[in-house]
Design a protein around this motif. Structure first.
Motif, PDB file in Angstrom:
ATOM      1  N   GLY A 133       0.840  -1.197   0.000  1.00  0.00           N
ATOM      2  CA  GLY A 133       0.000   0.000   0.000  1.00  0.00           C
ATOM      3  C   GLY A 133       0.872   1.244   0.000  1.00  0.00           C
ATOM      4  O   GLY A 133       2.050   1.199  -0.346  1.00  0.00           O
ATOM      5  N   THR A 134       0.271   2.353   0.396  1.00  0.00           N
ATOM      6  CA  THR A 134       0.990   3.628   0.436  1.00  0.00           C
ATOM      7  C   THR A 134       0.955   4.203   1.840  1.00  0.00           C
ATOM      8  O   THR A 134      -0.102   4.616   2.328  1.00  0.00           O
ATOM      9  CB  THR A 134       0.382   4.640  -0.548  1.00  0.00           C
ATOM     10  N   VAL A 135       2.092   4.178   2.493  1.00  0.00           N
ATOM     11  CA  VAL A 135       2.236   4.804   3.810  1.00  0.00           C
ATOM     12  C   VAL A 135       2.218   6.323   3.628  1.00  0.00           C
ATOM     13  O   VAL A 135       2.870   6.854   2.734  1.00  0.00           O
ATOM     14  CB  VAL A 135       3.552   4.374   4.478  1.00  0.00           C
ATOM     15  N   VAL A 136       1.467   7.007   4.483  1.00  0.00           N
ATOM     16  CA  VAL A 136       1.397   8.469   4.416  1.00  0.00           C
ATOM     17  C   VAL A 136       1.942   9.049   5.713  1.00  0.00           C
ATOM     18  O   VAL A 136       1.477   8.698   6.808  1.00  0.00           O
ATOM     19  CB  VAL A 136      -0.038   8.968   4.182  1.00  0.00           C
ATOM     20  N   ILE A 137       2.939   9.904   5.589  1.00  0.00           N
ATOM     21  CA  ILE A 137       3.467  10.673   6.713  1.00  0.00           C
ATOM     22  C   ILE A 137       3.210  12.138   6.398  1.00  0.00           C
ATOM     23  O   ILE A 137       3.673  12.647   5.373  1.00  0.00           O
ATOM     24  CB  ILE A 137       4.958  10.414   6.928  1.00  0.00           C
ATOM     25  N   GLU A 138       2.463  12.813   7.243  1.00  0.00           N
ATOM     26  CA  GLU A 138       2.043  14.195   6.983  1.00  0.00           C
ATOM     27  C   GLU A 138       2.647  15.152   8.010  1.00  0.00           C
ATOM     28  O   GLU A 138       2.438  14.993   9.221  1.00  0.00           O
ATOM     29  CB  GLU A 138       0.526  14.297   6.996  1.00  0.00           C
ATOM     30  N   VAL A 139       3.383  16.123   7.504  1.00  0.00           N
ATOM     31  CA  VAL A 139       3.929  17.180   8.349  1.00  0.00           C
ATOM     32  C   VAL A 139       2.866  18.268   8.487  1.00  0.00           C
ATOM     33  O   VAL A 139       2.403  18.823   7.492  1.00  0.00           O
ATOM     34  CB  VAL A 139       5.224  17.762   7.739  1.00  0.00           C
ATOM     35  N   LEU A 140       2.475  18.556   9.714  1.00  0.00           N
ATOM     36  CA  LEU A 140       1.416  19.537   9.976  1.00  0.00           C
ATOM     37  C   LEU A 140       2.007  20.926  10.179  1.00  0.00           C
ATOM     38  O   LEU A 140       3.231  21.100  10.253  1.00  0.00           O
ATOM     39  CB  LEU A 140       0.612  19.099  11.198  1.00  0.00           C
ATOM     40  N   ASP A 141       1.144  21.908  10.273  1.00  0.00           N
ATOM     41  CA  ASP A 141       1.589  23.289  10.470  1.00  0.00           C
ATOM     42  C   ASP A 141       2.364  23.418  11.775  1.00  0.00           C
ATOM     43  O   ASP A 141       1.916  22.929  12.829  1.00  0.00           O
ATOM     44  CB  ASP A 141       0.396  24.244  10.500  1.00  0.00           C
ATOM     45  N   PRO A 142       3.517  24.067  11.747  1.00  0.00           N
ATOM     46  CA  PRO A 142       4.308  24.221  12.980  1.00  0.00           C
ATOM     47  C   PRO A 142       3.564  25.036  14.032  1.00  0.00           C
ATOM     48  O   PRO A 142       2.793  25.945  13.716  1.00  0.00           O
ATOM     49  CB  PRO A 142       5.571  24.950  12.505  1.00  0.00           C
ATOM     50  N   ILE A 143       3.815  24.701  15.279  1.00  0.00           N
ATOM     51  CA  ILE A 143       3.270  25.455  16.408  1.00  0.00           C
ATOM     52  C   ILE A 143       4.357  26.416  16.879  1.00  0.00           C
ATOM     53  O   ILE A 143       5.432  25.977  17.303  1.00  0.00           O
ATOM     54  CB  ILE A 143       2.853  24.513  17.549  1.00  0.00           C
ATOM     55  N   PRO A 144       4.128  27.717  16.779  1.00  0.00           N
ATOM     56  CA  PRO A 144       5.188  28.664  17.154  1.00  0.00           C
ATOM     57  C   PRO A 144       5.495  28.601  18.640  1.00  0.00           C
ATOM     58  O   PRO A 144       4.640  28.204  19.452  1.00  0.00           O
ATOM     59  CB  PRO A 144       4.587  30.019  16.763  1.00  0.00           C
ATOM     60  N   PRO A 145       6.697  28.983  19.042  1.00  0.00           N
ATOM     61  CA  PRO A 145       7.041  28.972  20.466  1.00  0.00           C
ATOM     62  C   PRO A 145       6.286  30.055  21.221  1.00  0.00           C
ATOM     63  O   PRO A 145       5.821  31.025  20.640  1.00  0.00           O
ATOM     64  CB  PRO A 145       8.547  29.243  20.455  1.00  0.00           C
ATOM     65  N   GLY A 146       6.182  29.860  22.523  1.00  0.00           N
ATOM     66  CA  GLY A 146       5.581  30.888  23.358  1.00  0.00           C
ATOM     67  C   GLY A 146       4.224  30.563  23.920  1.00  0.00           C
ATOM     68  O   GLY A 146       3.710  31.306  24.765  1.00  0.00           O
ATOM     69  N   LEU A 147       3.585  29.472  23.496  1.00  0.00           N
ATOM     70  CA  LEU A 147       2.276  29.125  24.041  1.00  0.00           C
ATOM     71  C   LEU A 147       2.416  28.624  25.478  1.00  0.00           C
ATOM     72  O   LEU A 147       3.437  28.027  25.840  1.00  0.00           O
ATOM     73  CB  LEU A 147       1.608  28.037  23.202  1.00  0.00           C
ATOM     74  N   PRO A 148       1.407  28.855  26.322  1.00  0.00           N
ATOM     75  CA  PRO A 148       1.428  28.231  27.652  1.00  0.00           C
ATOM     76  C   PRO A 148       1.485  26.713  27.520  1.00  0.00           C
ATOM     77  O   PRO A 148       0.986  26.135  26.554  1.00  0.00           O
ATOM     78  CB  PRO A 148       0.102  28.694  28.279  1.00  0.00           C
ATOM     79  N   ARG A 149       2.103  26.086  28.505  1.00  0.00           N
ATOM     80  CA  ARG A 149       2.338  24.651  28.407  1.00  0.00           C
ATOM     81  C   ARG A 149       1.055  23.858  28.247  1.00  0.00           C
ATOM     82  O   ARG A 149       0.976  22.940  27.421  1.00  0.00           O
ATOM     83  CB  ARG A 149       3.109  24.162  29.639  1.00  0.00           C
TER      84      ARG A 149
END
Length: 328
Positions: free
Chosen positions: A207-223
């Motif tokens: 079959g076809t394995v799919v690896i998806e890179v998602l939108d980056p989360i910028p630094p600075g968010l509360p934990r």
């Protein structure tokens, strides 16, 4: 019936051939990479990438499993924290081939394997001693920060171990701790590799394995906000890829429904029957709820709410000692 039996027989034969070729290829590269211990780590990683690409080639030629990478253009240059779903051994070498200069957060015991552990050390991997408690987090953060400052991508599997496709999420707070202290963007990665390379099985499915890179989360968010955001992004995308992969083939086992969590602000984990439950933890949760079929949430069991005091010499690392949280 005859067609189905023939298909299954060919699947077993191809899987067997691939496993033999894969581990023979691994041994070959363990020998070829030995002189790489004398070169700079970045040059050494080029050899590791060649091993990863050769493994993907074997998988495609013998089994018929292809690879599709989505969102590669979303990977920012320089240092970053890469939080990836972990379903099989497939992504451990595939992620190396798509990132510029990656390294891994991994358990310390892997560094003790002869020859292989030397290569992990040469690659600048960050070992974690899970028995060291909060001190392990402090040491892990210091090493990871040093590698990220050199422009490397720090790969971490937030759940800590491989999880079967469709299993309830079991994220640990170590990824949130790293995000808060590194000061670099986090790149969530979703995938469906567990459909084609099931954990603890020798079967490899075409079959076809799919690896998806998602939108980056910028630094600075509360934990807390980051922890919720990264989990939601990875799980939603992975569920979508799982449904997509199962829809393209009828040979996969049916998907197990994910049980609802009674407390949405906590991480939901399954409760096993008493016969398979451990003496503590899961077994105690099952007794406290009165039914082994009901999912339990971390922190429900009062007997698990006591936070052990740090041993002498252990650093706190500015951690949140809230009950029911597992960091590593």
């Amino acid at each position: 019936m005859l067609r189905f039996s023939f298909h299954e027989a060919m699947l077993i034969v191809r899987s067997l051939l691939f496993n033999v070729a894969f581990y023979a290829n691994l041994v070959l590269w363990l020998v070829l990479l030995f002189p790489g211990l004398l070169v700079p780590p970045r040059v050494f990683m080029q050899g590791v990438k060649l091993w990863g690409r050769s493994s993907l080639w074997l998988l495609r030629v013998i089994v018929g499993t292809k690879i599709e990478i989505r969102g590669r253009e979303k990977i920012p240059p320089g240092g970053a924290l890469v939080a990836a779903k972990h379903q099989s051994f497939h992504e451990t070498f595939t992620l190396v081939t798509i990132l510029d200069d990656p390294t891994y957060i991994l358990k310390r015991e892997l560094m003790w394997i002869p020859l292989f552990g030397w290569y992990l050390w040469k690659a600048g991997c960050v070992p974690v001693d899970r028995k060291a408690g909060s001190l392990a987090l402090v040491q892990m953060t210091a090493r990871a920060k040093e590698e990220a400052r050199h422009g490397r991508q720090i790969i971490i599997f937030p759940e800590g171990t491989r999880r079967p496709p469709g299993a309830p999420p079991a994220y640990k707070y170590g990824v949130a701790h790293l995000y808060q202290n590194l000061g670099f963007p986090c790149i969530p990665v979703a995938l469906n590799t567990g459909l084609y390379w099931p954990r603890r099985q020798f079967i490899r499915r075409p079959g076809t394995v799919v690896i998806e890179v998602l939108d980056p989360i910028p630094p600075g968010l509360p934990r807390e906000d980051f922890f919720k955001e990264v989990q939601e992004r990875i799980e939603e995308a992975s569920d979508r890829l799982l449904a997509e992969g199962q829809g393209n083939s009828a040979s996969f086992p049916p998907r197990r429904p994910r049980p609802p969590c009674q407390k949405p602000d906590r991480i939901c984990s399954p409760v096993l029957p008493k016969g398979r439950a451990s003496r503590r933890g899961i077994h105690l949760r099952a007794r406290s709820h009165g039914s082994p079929s009901r999912p339990a949430c971390d922190g429900d069991d009062k007997s698990l709410r006591k936070t052990p005091k740090p041993k002498p010499g252990q650093a706190s690392g500015n951690l949140d000692d809230s009950p029911g949280r597992s960091y590593i």
